[in-house]
Scaffold this motif. Structure first.
Motif, mmCIF file in Angstrom:
data_model
loop_
_atom_site.group_PDB
_atom_site.id
_atom_site.type_symbol
_atom_site.label_atom_id
_atom_site.label_comp_id
_atom_site.label_asym_id
_atom_site.label_seq_id
_atom_site.Cartn_x
_atom_site.Cartn_y
_atom_site.Cartn_z
ATOM 1 N N SER A 136 0.811 -1.223 0.000
ATOM 2 C CA SER A 136 0.000 0.000 0.000
ATOM 3 C C SER A 136 0.844 1.274 0.000
ATOM 4 O O SER A 136 2.046 1.253 0.266
ATOM 5 N N THR A 137 0.139 2.366 -0.310
ATOM 6 C CA THR A 137 0.811 3.660 -0.412
ATOM 7 C C THR A 137 1.066 4.209 0.988
ATOM 8 O O THR A 137 0.130 4.386 1.756
ATOM 9 N N GLU A 138 2.323 4.506 1.292
ATOM 10 C CA GLU A 138 2.593 5.130 2.592
ATOM 11 C C GLU A 138 2.490 6.654 2.474
ATOM 12 O O GLU A 138 1.912 7.322 3.302
ATOM 13 N N TYR A 139 3.069 7.164 1.384
ATOM 14 C CA TYR A 139 2.943 8.602 1.130
ATOM 15 C C TYR A 139 3.167 8.865 -0.350
ATOM 16 O O TYR A 139 3.747 8.039 -1.061
ATOM 17 N N VAL A 140 2.678 10.015 -0.789
ATOM 18 C CA VAL A 140 2.987 10.506 -2.140
ATOM 19 C C VAL A 140 3.511 11.918 -1.946
ATOM 20 O O VAL A 140 2.957 12.682 -1.154
ATOM 21 N N ILE A 141 4.598 12.260 -2.622
ATOM 22 C CA ILE A 141 5.065 13.638 -2.554
ATOM 23 C C ILE A 141 4.990 14.236 -3.965
ATOM 24 O O ILE A 141 5.299 13.576 -4.955
ATOM 25 N N VAL A 142 4.498 15.454 -4.007
ATOM 26 C CA VAL A 142 4.347 16.133 -5.289
ATOM 27 C C VAL A 142 5.252 17.367 -5.273
ATOM 28 O O VAL A 142 5.037 18.289 -4.481
ATOM 29 N N GLY A 143 6.283 17.342 -6.091
ATOM 30 C CA GLY A 143 7.244 18.446 -6.147
ATOM 31 C C GLY A 143 7.000 19.301 -7.390
ATOM 32 O O GLY A 143 6.875 18.766 -8.497
ATOM 33 N N ILE A 144 6.921 20.606 -7.173
ATOM 34 C CA ILE A 144 6.577 21.520 -8.281
ATOM 35 C C ILE A 144 7.650 22.595 -8.387
ATOM 36 O O ILE A 144 8.006 23.228 -7.387
ATOM 37 N N GLY A 145 8.135 22.799 -9.589
ATOM 38 C CA GLY A 145 9.052 23.902 -9.838
ATOM 39 C C GLY A 145 8.387 24.862 -10.818
ATOM 40 O O GLY A 145 7.960 24.439 -11.900
ATOM 41 N N ILE A 146 8.250 26.130 -10.430
ATOM 42 C CA ILE A 146 7.627 27.123 -11.327
ATOM 43 C C ILE A 146 8.629 28.243 -11.581
ATOM 44 O O ILE A 146 9.130 28.871 -10.629
ATOM 45 N N ASN A 147 8.940 28.476 -12.848
ATOM 46 C CA ASN A 147 9.827 29.586 -13.195
ATOM 47 C C ASN A 147 9.028 30.876 -13.096
ATOM 48 O O ASN A 147 8.144 31.130 -13.921
ATOM 49 N N CYS A 148 9.329 31.668 -12.093
ATOM 50 C CA CYS A 148 8.525 32.882 -11.847
ATOM 51 C C CYS A 148 9.205 34.129 -12.387
ATOM 52 O O CYS A 148 8.771 34.708 -13.384
ATOM 53 N N ASN A 149 10.258 34.578 -11.700
ATOM 54 C CA ASN A 149 10.853 35.875 -12.057
ATOM 55 C C ASN A 149 12.239 35.757 -12.673
ATOM 56 O O ASN A 149 12.938 36.760 -12.822
ATOM 57 N N GLN A 150 12.608 34.536 -13.055
ATOM 58 C CA GLN A 150 13.918 34.332 -13.711
ATOM 59 C C GLN A 150 13.861 34.888 -15.138
ATOM 60 O O GLN A 150 12.865 34.690 -15.850
#
Ligand code: BTN
Length: 264
Positions: A136-150
């Protein structure tokens, strides 16, 4: 990035109720994975001003310079089967599309399964990882990278990366985008947890899908073929119509897709 500025804007029930903002992390996905192992609760969010070991999909690196962008990971503890975890990535892409959109500005689009693009260039990437306990699933991690002011990008990604500032012509408030993302993602996640299907978001996703109706090149291990993208299934596979008329459903774990003329 100021944690207080995020918290004062946050309208969520549980997601982001614990937020840690780090000056620097190797990777926020690694930090959240470690916290999950120490028993952290669902909804924990870790952000970093910069990452020294930012990770992308397919073992690639995610360039993470300081002070301009969003690098954020959310911890989830879903009670559904591990096979459903990849669908969360599509939900996160919809939540990110809603969060970065500003009325009167260009609309972001989604390159299946989960890149956000503007004018054919990438502004956001999502890396979902899962921890298992037995079957079974113990955890899910969702990582997000958003290019904002670069505004300056290294030579090797200049042709395919852009930022909200480059596209909108003005700076964006990162704290506002983080708060909006968490609100949208929490509401989509809860709807998904009730329905266990992406059906409720299919129309919105397909409207945003940059590949919709376009010829795509499907890269399977050992072979490559082209067809026309025709939406997604209610479990998140991309529907592709081959020239022979055969309809194929492709899942993101096995293959990747690109436009026949380039990245999208
Ligand atoms: C991709 O498109 O390849 C996915 C990129 C995901 C990048 C984010 S940044 C925050 C989180 N921490 C990481 O190391 N990766 C994800």
């Amino acid at each position: 990035m100021r944690g207080q500025e995020i918290i004062s804007r946050l309208r969520t029930g549980w997601m982001g109720r614990e937020i840690r903002v780090l000056d620097e992390a190797d990777s926020t996905n690694l930090r959240v994975k470690a916290a999950a192992g120490e028993g952290a609760s669902a909804g924990l969010v870790i952000l970093a001003e910069q990452q020294t070991d930012g990770r992308g999909r397919r073992g690639r690196a995610w360039q993470s310079p300081g002070g301009e962008n969003i690098y954020m990971t959310v911890l989830l503890r879903p009670d559904f089967e591990p096979e459903k975890a990849p669908m969360l990535t599509l939900l996160a892409a919809c939540a990110a599309a809603r969060a970065v959109y500003q009325p009167g500005e260009k609309r972001p689009q989604i390159k299946w399964p989960n890149d956000l693009v503007m004018d054919g260039k990438k502004i956001c990437g999502i890396l979902t990882e899962m921890g298992m306990k037995g079957v079974s699933t113990e955890y899910v991690i969702v990582g997000i990278g958003i290019n904002c002011n670069q505004t300056e990008f290294p030579e090797e990604i200049r042709q395919k990366a852009t930022s909200l500032k480059c596209e909108y012509g003005h700076e964006v408030c990162r704290e506002e985008i983080v708060a909006r993302f968490l609100q949208e993602f929490e509401s989509l996640y809860e709807e998904f947890a009730r329905r266990k299907s992406l059906e409720f978001i299919q129309d919105e996703y397909e409207t945003l899908l940059v590949n919709e109706g376009k010829r795509v090149c499907v890269l399977e291990p050992g072979k490559e073929w082209t067809g026309v993208a025709a939406g997604i299934t209610e479990t998140g596979e991309l529907i592709v119509k081959k020239d022979s008329g055969e309809i194929c459903e492709i899942s993101s774990g096995e293959v990747s897709v690109r436009g026949v003329y380039g990245y999208v």
